[in-house]
Design a protein around this motif. Sequence first.
Motif, PDB file in Angstrom:
ATOM      1  N   ASP A 237       0.825  -1.270   0.107  1.00  0.00           N
ATOM      2  CA  ASP A 237      -0.026   0.016  -0.090  1.00  0.00           C
ATOM      3  C   ASP A 237       0.692   1.477   0.268  1.00  0.00           C
ATOM      4  N   ALA A 238       1.980   1.209   0.661  1.00  0.00           N
ATOM      5  CA  ALA A 238       2.635   2.410   0.849  1.00  0.00           C
ATOM      6  C   ALA A 238       3.537   2.624  -0.419  1.00  0.00           C
ATOM      7  N   ILE A 239       3.996   1.387  -1.115  1.00  0.00           N
ATOM      8  CA  ILE A 239       4.472   1.808  -2.571  1.00  0.00           C
ATOM      9  C   ILE A 239       3.400   2.256  -3.565  1.00  0.00           C
ATOM     10  N   ILE A 240       2.253   1.731  -3.821  1.00  0.00           N
ATOM     11  CA  ILE A 240       1.438   2.217  -4.565  1.00  0.00           C
ATOM     12  C   ILE A 240       0.738   3.385  -4.184  1.00  0.00           C
ATOM     13  N   ALA A 241       0.476   3.796  -3.075  1.00  0.00           N
ATOM     14  CA  ALA A 241      -0.075   5.077  -2.633  1.00  0.00           C
ATOM     15  C   ALA A 241       1.004   6.185  -3.076  1.00  0.00           C
ATOM     16  N   GLY A 242       2.258   5.802  -2.913  1.00  0.00           N
ATOM     17  CA  GLY A 242       3.241   6.745  -3.381  1.00  0.00           C
ATOM     18  C   GLY A 242       3.291   6.980  -4.865  1.00  0.00           C
ATOM     19  N   LEU A 243       2.987   6.005  -5.427  1.00  0.00           N
ATOM     20  CA  LEU A 243       2.967   6.354  -7.228  1.00  0.00           C
ATOM     21  C   LEU A 243       1.511   6.679  -7.553  1.00  0.00           C
ATOM     22  N   ALA A 244       0.609   6.314  -7.059  1.00  0.00           N
ATOM     23  CA  ALA A 244      -0.885   6.748  -7.594  1.00  0.00           C
ATOM     24  C   ALA A 244      -1.522   7.775  -6.736  1.00  0.00           C
ATOM     25  N   GLY A 245      -0.981   8.121  -5.753  1.00  0.00           N
ATOM     26  CA  GLY A 245      -1.635   9.020  -4.872  1.00  0.00           C
ATOM     27  C   GLY A 245      -2.868   8.466  -4.259  1.00  0.00           C
ATOM     28  N   ARG A 246      -3.332   7.421  -4.224  1.00  0.00           N
ATOM     29  CA  ARG A 246      -4.504   6.660  -3.541  1.00  0.00           C
ATOM     30  C   ARG A 246      -4.113   5.565  -2.686  1.00  0.00           C
ATOM     31  N   HIS A 247      -4.835   5.174  -1.653  1.00  0.00           N
ATOM     32  CA  HIS A 247      -4.629   3.768  -1.002  1.00  0.00           C
ATOM     33  C   HIS A 247      -5.563   2.994  -1.553  1.00  0.00           C
ATOM     34  N   THR A 248      -5.020   1.666  -1.213  1.00  0.00           N
ATOM     35  CA  THR A 248      -5.643   0.544  -1.525  1.00  0.00           C
ATOM     36  C   THR A 248      -6.794  -0.122  -0.775  1.00  0.00           C
ATOM     37  N   THR A 249      -6.745   0.262   0.501  1.00  0.00           N
ATOM     38  CA  THR A 249      -7.988  -0.151   1.241  1.00  0.00           C
ATOM     39  C   THR A 249      -9.296   0.150   0.805  1.00  0.00           C
ATOM     40  N   PRO A 250     -10.217  -0.687   0.986  1.00  0.00           N
ATOM     41  CA  PRO A 250     -10.138  -2.049   1.919  1.00  0.00           C
ATOM     42  C   PRO A 250     -10.294  -3.043   1.141  1.00  0.00           C
ATOM     43  N   TYR A 251      -9.736  -3.211  -0.061  1.00  0.00           N
ATOM     44  CA  TYR A 251      -9.706  -4.273  -0.886  1.00  0.00           C
ATOM     45  C   TYR A 251      -8.433  -4.933  -1.144  1.00  0.00           C
ATOM     46  N   TRP A 252      -8.214  -6.448  -1.084  1.00  0.00           N
ATOM     47  CA  TRP A 252      -7.253  -6.900  -1.367  1.00  0.00           C
ATOM     48  C   TRP A 252      -7.721  -8.144  -2.030  1.00  0.00           C
ATOM     49  N   ARG A 253      -6.571  -8.789  -2.876  1.00  0.00           N
ATOM     50  CA  ARG A 253      -6.951  -9.926  -3.613  1.00  0.00           C
ATOM     51  C   ARG A 253      -5.667 -11.146  -3.324  1.00  0.00           C
ATOM     52  N   PRO A 254      -5.809 -12.312  -2.796  1.00  0.00           N
ATOM     53  CA  PRO A 254      -4.859 -12.951  -2.455  1.00  0.00           C
ATOM     54  C   PRO A 254      -4.180 -13.554  -3.725  1.00  0.00           C
ATOM     55  N   PRO A 255      -2.888 -13.608  -3.841  1.00  0.00           N
ATOM     56  CA  PRO A 255      -2.090 -14.085  -4.822  1.00  0.00           C
ATOM     57  C   PRO A 255      -2.583 -15.548  -5.200  1.00  0.00           C
ATOM     58  N   TYR A 256      -2.604 -16.157  -6.095  1.00  0.00           N
ATOM     59  CA  TYR A 256      -3.071 -17.339  -6.678  1.00  0.00           C
ATOM     60  C   TYR A 256      -4.408 -17.714  -6.150  1.00  0.00           C
ATOM     61  N   GLY A 257      -5.245 -16.884  -5.631  1.00  0.00           N
ATOM     62  CA  GLY A 257      -6.508 -17.126  -5.113  1.00  0.00           C
ATOM     63  C   GLY A 257      -6.394 -18.009  -4.128  1.00  0.00           C
TER      64      GLY A 257
END
Length: 416
Positions: A306-326
Amino acid sequence: MTAIVRASRPLLAALVGVALLASLAATDVSAASFSVRLEAGPHPALTFSSTWRVTGRKTVTYTAPATVSGSRRVNVPDRGWHLKVSGGALAGWWVKENRVSYVPGIVGTTTWSPVRHLALGAGRWELYRFTSTGAMAQAGGRTISAATTAHVDRTSVIDGRRYVRIAGGAWAGWWVPGSLASPNRITCSVGSPPTGTTGRKVSAVSSATGEIALTFDMGGRLTPALDIVRFLELERACATIFPTGAAAQTEIGRQVMAEIKAHPELFELGNHTVHHCNLRDGGGGAACPATRPSAAFVTAELQDADAIIAGLAGRHTTPYWRPPYGAVDSTLVGVAATAGYPYTIMWSTDTIDWRTVADGGPTAAQIAAKVIANRKAGAIVLMHLGGYHTRQALPAVIHGLRGADYTPTSISALYR
């Protein structure tokens, strides 16, 4: 949007009437040979008599996009613009001009002098700049708080869709999708995320009406990622993107994050962890534990991403996540919720677009057919920004869903 003039209702009605009258005549605008782009997927085709009565019907499905020759472009009475195909499996048949069957580039241009008045209602709009060949050069979102009008000086069909061009003010030179009588605003929404804090696994949202969420994981292969995101912009199609922190930091990933940052009217973000580890069973790469990771590791994967993505896109990812490989279980759902991610987003339709055709994966036409066949309000479609034929499938996916009266949208919009 810059308000240029405010036209009276009688004037607008007159302009609409002129546009409607002009559309009734069956006019052959080109007798020369030209190229016709047929996107992957099914193409209903017709034959006509000399008086435009339908004399035959058939459908041909293209597994991948094709460019064939055409001989005529005609506005058929009561049926709209059609293209007569003169090459390939549809030679001698007519297809309706739209976003899956069209003359590439700019056609059907009419210049207005004096300028016309375009009525723009309150809402969210996406405007575009195009190159001289019809390629999208720039997209820009705009929210109009109150109905207004703008001067427009030209209308053209660009890659199968009609646009009108703004003639003055801050948005001069930008194109609005739709006709003078019926401009097209953004109909989807990124909405506002739900506020629940209890962990839950979501494969569909049963309370949704008329909307289907398009979701794209971003990790690993990224070759078509930027093209996919820009195509979604061109289509005014909302989506939820789930990047990994590692992918977001690549050269292509940074470009994708910049596009997402520039278009909050279309895109929202979810979390796909930093390293795409299997957080239920262990494994998944050199940075991943060989056995089931600890709760602390899971939390760090989510919060660091989230810190990486928010730093690049200007928005946080909460409250959604998707588990790798399901790969997920109830314990992992609970750990993610404690880390700030109560919504574990799964899917109701898996396109399996990450697999090559040679390895048993789907063609572009098969991806589109699967999404359309499984359409249902509240459905969640899983695709990948690195999918091998995802970009080629999207025209038929979006055209098909809209044609069936479903709006492609984001996860949050399903909860409205």
